[in-house]
Each structure stands twice: as C-alpha cells, then as structure tokens.
Write an enzyme that holds these catalytic residues in place. Structure first.
Site, PDB file in Angstrom:
ATOM      1  CB  CYS A   1      -0.575  -0.018   1.118  1.00  0.00           C
ATOM      2  SG  CYS A   1      -2.207  -1.222   1.629  1.00  0.00           S
TER       3      CYS A   1
ATOM      4  N   GLY B   1       1.459  -0.422  -5.148  1.00  0.00           N
ATOM      5  CA  GLY B   1       0.190  -1.112  -4.948  1.00  0.00           C
ATOM      6  C   GLY B   1       0.091  -0.441  -6.625  1.00  0.00           C
TER       7      GLY B   1
ATOM      8  CG  ASN C   1       1.891   0.786   4.003  1.00  0.00           C
ATOM      9  OD1 ASN C   1       3.041   1.280   3.484  1.00  0.00           O
ATOM     10  ND2 ASN C   1       1.951  -0.092   3.399  1.00  0.00           N
ATOM     11  N   GLY C   2       0.730  -1.321   6.107  1.00  0.00           N
ATOM     12  CA  GLY C   2       0.422  -2.871   7.098  1.00  0.00           C
ATOM     13  C   GLY C   2      -0.438  -3.529   7.147  1.00  0.00           C
TER      14      GLY C   2
ATOM     15  CE1 TYR D   1      11.597  -4.452  -6.466  1.00  0.00           C
ATOM     16  CE2 TYR D   1       9.479  -5.366  -4.902  1.00  0.00           C
ATOM     17  CZ  TYR D   1      10.406  -5.504  -5.839  1.00  0.00           C
ATOM     18  OH  TYR D   1       9.440  -5.233  -7.491  1.00  0.00           O
TER      19      TYR D   1
END
Ligand code: SF4
Length: 488
Positions: free
Chosen positions: A20, A46, A124-125, A265
């Site tokens: 996300c 995302g 997010n998570g 990344y």
C-alpha cells in the site's frame, strides 16, 4: 459490486510486493487533485486499486474507490469534481489481508460516522492480530463491511469512549499489533500515525499553507511540496488550520525496527529514507556486495529496473564495466494483454530482452535485488546463456529471503521461498549458474548506514524475512499453525 482482477504483474510473480501507499493533504484548494498526483507517484506500492476521500465544509465527505491505476481513474475531471474540498486522503493497494482479487468494498480509505462526526482512514501495513480482533468485535455486535484487517481500526474507534476522533484512534491503535502507518481525516484534521516500531514509512511535507503526509518523499516531489521530516516511530501528528501540526506519542517507546527491505526494493530510488537517498543506499549495497563476493568477469549487468543501482555500485567497486545487458519493456502493463497459457509460456521474455550484441562470449555478473521463488532468475539465466554468454554469475542485493513477511508485504508461503528449502549451494545448482552469492545481513546493515553491522541482541531494523526474527509475534499466523524459528 465486485469483480475479479488479474494479478498486478501476471509475468512477474517472483518479487515481494509492497502492499500500500498512503497520501493526505490539508489546507490546499481541491486537495483531492494533489492526492491523486501523490498516489500516482506511489503507484509502485500498489497497483490493484485506489481510493480518495475528501471533505468540503459545505458538501461534507465524498469518496471514490476504483480498481486499476490512478492515471486511468483519478485524472478524469468529471470524477475529480466529485471530490471537492481542502482536505483529502488517499490509498493505493495491492492486497494483504482481505482476499486477493478482492471486492471494491476492500478498497480504502474506509469511512466511519461517529457521534462527533465522520472519519476516514487509510492504512499501510498489516495487523497481525486482526483475526482475533475481528472475532471479538463481531461477538460484541460490530458489522464488518469488508475483508480487510484495516477495518478493525474503525470498529475499535467506534467502541472507544474517548471524546474526540484522534483520541479514539489512539485507543484503537493501542489494541492493534503489527505494522501500521495510517493517514486519517476528520472534518477539520489530517492525522498521521506510525506504529511504535515504525515498520512502514510515513513522511511530512509542506506546500504553501498546506500540509502533506505521504508514504514516501517521491510523492512530495510530484506536487512540489517540501520534505519537512519523517513521522517518528510511535508518533501521531494531528494537523489542523487552527493548531498547525501537533505531535503526540501515545504508545510505549520501543527500539524502532524500520523495514530494511524498503531500502532494498520497495521504496522508489528517488525517495529519501533516514536522510539518504534510496538510490545511494542501493548503490552502497552493490559496493558491499562487490567487497563480499568478488568474481572475475567481463560485465556487470542489472536485472532491470530494481537491480540497477546495486549493479552500478558493484561495477564501481570491482572495476568491471557496467552494461545494460538486459532491456526492460517499460510498457508491459496489466492492461496489455490477457495472460493466456500461450502468452504465459513466453514468460519473462515479454518484459525483458537480452542485449545480444553486448552479452555474446562474455562472462556476465547479473545483479538482482532478491530471489524469492527463483523462477524468474532461472529464466533470465537461460536468456543470457541463449544469447551466447560464456559464464553467468548471480549477485543478489539482499540476503536469502527465507521467511514470509507479515507486516504488509505479499510473500509466498514459506515452503515456496527458495531459500527456505535450499542452502546457497543448492540454490546455485538449482539455478544452474556458475556462481551465486547474496549480500550478508551484516553487509546489508553496513550499506544502509550501520557501520558496525547488525546488532544481534537488539537489531536496528526489521529483517524478519531474512533472519526469521519477528519483532512482533504474528499471532494470527501462529494460531493458524505457522512455526516461528526455534531459538538458537
Ligand atoms: S519481514 Fe522483511 S519485508 Fe516484512 S517488514 Fe520485515 S524486513 Fe520488511
């Protein structure tokens, strides 16, 4: 309404996927336009779906949630006109909790109406005790609208007895375990929170009279906002026209454990993390890798695009010339073509092509960011050999990925991870390359700026996908039978 979505990258399922990106703006006319641009810059986090909620003093809350890319949805004027107001938040998702190929009801931001007014949140998570919370909440009468773990936060807020929404959010988040960066809004406030370990990123920016919250700094750049600072692990900021930026620390202080894979990344190379550009860090990873795993060769080639900065670093340090031995087709998107069986068999060739003239007769070092299942690495090696390379040496800019992530990253089950079932030597044989070396965990820590390497007693980062040491016990997964690494 729901519809099935194809995987975001039908030809590239051999990477870990960040789940996300979140973005919020207060104090700017037509804030939703800025949010759409911010989400566009965060699209790498995302690609499955996106949503925006805005608030206008006269028209109240409005929301739009759509499958697909931000550029295909949130650039339409007719749609953006439905999101007026100086306050807006947005979310792009792949999907972690909530089913894959999920329904529109799983697309964030989520909205709740409370006695003191409405609130929307974007998360997010991953909440590692979401199943237990969901069970408890349903038993006590909550009616869930989605399959997403993030919806627990709204229901916990509804049950809180605190007087205002930020306090209710604090209450709710104290019950939540796992990783969360949250951007939320009330009628008059923009709220940003990071979990006590600060696993996922969140930054604060400023644009004129307005304030911005974003997963990464690259999304501040696209709207011309200035980077102010990172939201600290365990910090909640409440931003309003009346009080400006107010900071609280509602959680017990802990040693931060930022996700080290963001450096490797997930984050964009033009973002800044911990005061240093992600590009620079990846370059340094390549330098460390060249020191740890030298080999005689003629060319250093990246597996594009994510292996590029580390390959340049490896080349600088080793003195072996850098070359674009593999060219990526930048236009290979989800909407290009249906992945039929025949097309699937073309596999990685649809996306990557070997620069034959460069490769023929050469000893080639291929630098990639990670090996997950190993399927793509194998195909790339075959392409390089087909093009006439004399030797192929893989150098990997992260340690072996041997454990799944439970903190907001899509990882295959443990048994599907190549490094979970094979030693480095076995992986080399499996990939049939002349040599295969991964950067060590200490080397990675040095590259991200920890000169002394990893502090084994108290690690400075989350590195669970490499070490198997989870900073927060993944309690839902343990309940389902996941076995933690045995203590050494
Ligand atoms: S397990 Fe790996 S990918 Fe997940 S948060 Fe930790 S370091 Fe990042």
């Amino acid at each position: 309404m729901s519809r099935e979505m194809p995987p975001a990258h039908p030809f590239d399922d051999d990477k870990l996927k960040e789940e996300c990106g979140i973005f919020g703006v207060i104090g700017l006319t037509d804030a939703a336009n800025f949010v759409a641009l911010g989400l566009h810059a965060l699209q790498h986090r995302g690609q499955e779906a996106g949503g925006i909620v805005s608030h206008d003093p006269e028209l109240g809350f409005n929301s739009v949630r759509r499958f697909g890319y931000v550029r295909d949805n949130f650039t339409r004027q007719s749609l953006m006109e439905t999101l007026p107001g100086p306050l807006a938040i947005g979310h792009v998702r792949y999907s972690t909790a909530g089913a894959k190929g999920a329904a529109i009801r799983d697309v964030q931001p989520f909205f709740g109406e409370f006695s003191m007014g409405g609130a929307a949140i974007a998360h997010n998570g991953n909440i590692t005790n979401a199943n237990a919370l969901r069970r408890e909440l349903i038993e006590r009468g909550s009616i869930f609208q989605s399959g997403s773990d993030s919806e627990c936060i709204i229901h916990l807020m509804a049950r809180s007895l605190q007087r205002n929404i930020p306090e209710r959010m604090e209450d709710a988040l104290r019950r939540v375990e796992g990783a969360f960066s949250v951007v939320a809004m009330t009628r008059s406030e923009l709220i940003g929170v990071r979990d006590p370990l600060g696993v996922r990123p969140l930054v604060l920016g400023q644009l004129g009279e307005g304030w911005v919250l974003s997963s990464e700094t690259c999304a501040l750049d696209i709207i011309g906002a200035t980077f102010v600072r990172e939201i600290e692990p365990g910090e909640m900021v409440v931003i309003s026209a009346r009080h400006g930026v107010e900071s609280h620390f509602p959680f017990r202080r802990q040693q931060p454990r930022f996700c080290i894979f963001e450096h490797v990344y997930f984050s964009r190379p033009d973002s800044i993390i911990g005061g240093r550009s992600v590009y620079e860090t990846r370059h340094q990873i390549g330098v460390e890798l060249a020191r740890e795993a030298p080999v005689e060769a003629d060319l250093v080639c990246p597996v594009p695009d994510s292996g590029t900065p580390a390959a340049i670093g490896y080349s600088h340090e080793s003195g072996i010339p850098y070359a674009m031995g593999i060219i990526r087709n930048q236009y290979m998107g989800r909407t290009f073509i249906e992945p039929t069986e025949q097309i699937r068999n073309m596999g990685v060739r649809l996306k990557l092509n070997v620069n034959r003239a460069l490769i023929k007769g050469k000893r080639v070092i291929l630098v990639d960011d990670s090996v997950v299942r190993g399927t793509t690495s194998r195909k790339i090696k075959e392409m390089i050999l087909d093009a006439g390379a004399r030797e192929v040496h893989f150098r990997i800019a992260s340690p072996p990925t041997a454990w799944p992530c439970f903190y907001g990253v899509d990882t295959p089950q443990r048994e599907k991870l190549l490094a979970a079932t094979m030693s480095e030597d076995e992986m080399r044989e499996h990939l049939a390359v002349d040599s295969l070396r991964f950067i060590s965990l200490d080397g990675l820590y040095r590259a991200v700026g920890e000169a002394g390497g990893r502090n084994a007693k108290c690690p400075q980062y989350c590195d669970a996908c490499f070490s198997g040491e989870y900073p927060v016990a993944p309690s839902d997964m343990i309940e389902k039978g996941f076995e933690l690494k045995a203590a050494e």
